[in-house]
Design a protein around this motif. Structure first.
Motif, PDB file in Angstrom:
ATOM      1  N   GLU A 125       0.836  -1.207   0.000  1.00  0.00           N
ATOM      2  CA  GLU A 125       0.000   0.000   0.000  1.00  0.00           C
ATOM      3  C   GLU A 125       0.869   1.254   0.000  1.00  0.00           C
ATOM      4  N   SER A 126       1.903   1.264   0.841  1.00  0.00           N
ATOM      5  CA  SER A 126       2.760   2.443   0.925  1.00  0.00           C
ATOM      6  C   SER A 126       3.549   2.645  -0.366  1.00  0.00           C
ATOM      7  N   LEU A 147      -7.998  -2.784  -8.442  1.00  0.00           N
ATOM      8  CA  LEU A 147      -7.323  -3.745  -7.571  1.00  0.00           C
ATOM      9  C   LEU A 147      -6.957  -3.091  -6.242  1.00  0.00           C
ATOM     10  N   HIS A 148      -6.697  -1.795  -6.290  1.00  0.00           N
ATOM     11  CA  HIS A 148      -6.392  -1.068  -5.051  1.00  0.00           C
ATOM     12  C   HIS A 148      -7.619  -1.034  -4.146  1.00  0.00           C
ATOM     13  N   LEU A 149      -8.792  -0.866  -4.750  1.00  0.00           N
ATOM     14  CA  LEU A 149     -10.040  -0.885  -3.984  1.00  0.00           C
ATOM     15  C   LEU A 149     -10.296  -2.265  -3.386  1.00  0.00           C
ATOM     16  N   GLN A 181     -11.818   3.551   0.784  1.00  0.00           N
ATOM     17  CA  GLN A 181     -11.268   3.361  -0.556  1.00  0.00           C
ATOM     18  C   GLN A 181     -12.355   3.558  -1.613  1.00  0.00           C
ATOM     19  N   ALA A 182     -13.559   3.047  -1.333  1.00  0.00           N
ATOM     20  CA  ALA A 182     -14.661   3.183  -2.285  1.00  0.00           C
ATOM     21  C   ALA A 182     -15.031   4.649  -2.493  1.00  0.00           C
ATOM     22  N   LEU A 183     -15.061   5.422  -1.414  1.00  0.00           N
ATOM     23  CA  LEU A 183     -15.380   6.843  -1.522  1.00  0.00           C
ATOM     24  C   LEU A 183     -14.318   7.589  -2.329  1.00  0.00           C
ATOM     25  N   VAL A 184     -13.056   7.255  -2.107  1.00  0.00           N
ATOM     26  CA  VAL A 184     -11.978   7.885  -2.875  1.00  0.00           C
ATOM     27  C   VAL A 184     -12.108   7.544  -4.357  1.00  0.00           C
TER      28      VAL A 184
END
Length: 264
Positions: A125-126, A147-149, A181-184
């Protein structure tokens, strides 16, 4: 799976190029991941076949993850090759292995996979966020943001698959991060927009995992805000995935789904 094996048999150079590609290679993790998901689906009907698929999927996921991480540790990687696809082998693969272990009655082994996937998520993640904050992701690679979500949402499902009893604070916090994450991602929709292509399916991993995690939480006794969000998340996920499916079908009908060199 048959088509992928055929690719290695008839187009070995293209398959090797994909395997050596700094971004595309990580999507090969979908081979064991898809095998594990399919094994869970057919277990009630073909238990012997499902068990064989489960063992094959876990073994190949572990070997592929070790191979890819070993390549990363040798260095020499360019910043442009750092995308959310890095999560596929260790994070996605280990989380799905944990889910499969829980489904087949091996929760202790599943916890090992969850630990490997969760700590890999924290580390990667970082790395991915540093790239996103310092080097803009090209338009053609922005679909990998799906994939990040997916990572915290699938992680929530994995944790629930290898534990028992009412949801604890840890999984609630992990699901909370998935909601963030979904909101972003919603805020980034104008930035993510690009000409539609099959790459859009990369979003469906996380989009489907989010309501599934909420459903599993409610099944285990979760109430309050998560229970309230379960239905909207489920409806929204189906609408988005349905839209992607229809757009994909439209490309197929118009013979624009595959590059001409492949569809000819």
């Amino acid at each position: 799976m048959a088509l992928y094996v055929l690719k290695w048999a008839t187009s070995r150079d293209e398959a090797l190029a994909e395997f050596r590609h700094p971004v595309q290679a990580f999507f090969i993790a979908l081979v064991p991941v898809a095998t594990l998901i399919a094994s869970i689906a057919i277990a009630p009907y073909l238990p012997a076949v499902a068990s064989a698929m489960f063992m094959l999927g876990v073994a190949s996921q572990v070997m592929f993850s070790a191979w890819m991480v070993g390549a990363l540790w040798q260095g020499g990687r360019h910043t442009d090759a750092t995308t959310p696809a890095l999560n596929m082998p260790t994070v996605g693969g280990c989380f799905v292995s944990a889910i499969a272990c829980g489904s087949f009655g091996y929760p202790d082994a599943g916890l090992l996979f969850f630990g490997a996937g969760f700590l890999s998520m924290v580390v990667l993640e970082s790395i991915v966020l540093h790239r996103l904050m310092t080097h803009t992701l090209p338009v053609g690679l922005r679909a990998t943001m799906g994939l990040h979500l997916a990572t915290p949402a699938v992680g929530s499902v994995a944790y629930l698959a290898v534990t028992e009893g009412p949801p604890d604070r840890f999984v609630q916090m992990l699901f909370g991060y998935a909601l963030l994450q979904a909101l972003v991602m919603l805020r980034l929709v104008p930035w993510l927009r690009q000409p539609f292509s099959p790459a859009a399916w990369a979003y469906t991993f996380g989009i489907s995992a989010l309501p599934l995690a909420a459903l599993r939480l409610v099944e285990r006794g979760q109430t309050g805000l998560i229970a309230f969000l379960m239905a909207p998340l489920f409806i929204g996920a189906n609408l988005i995935i349905g839209w992607i499916a229809l757009r994909t079908l439209r490309l197929a009908v118009s013979e624009r789904l595959l590059p001409r060199s492949l569809s000819a």
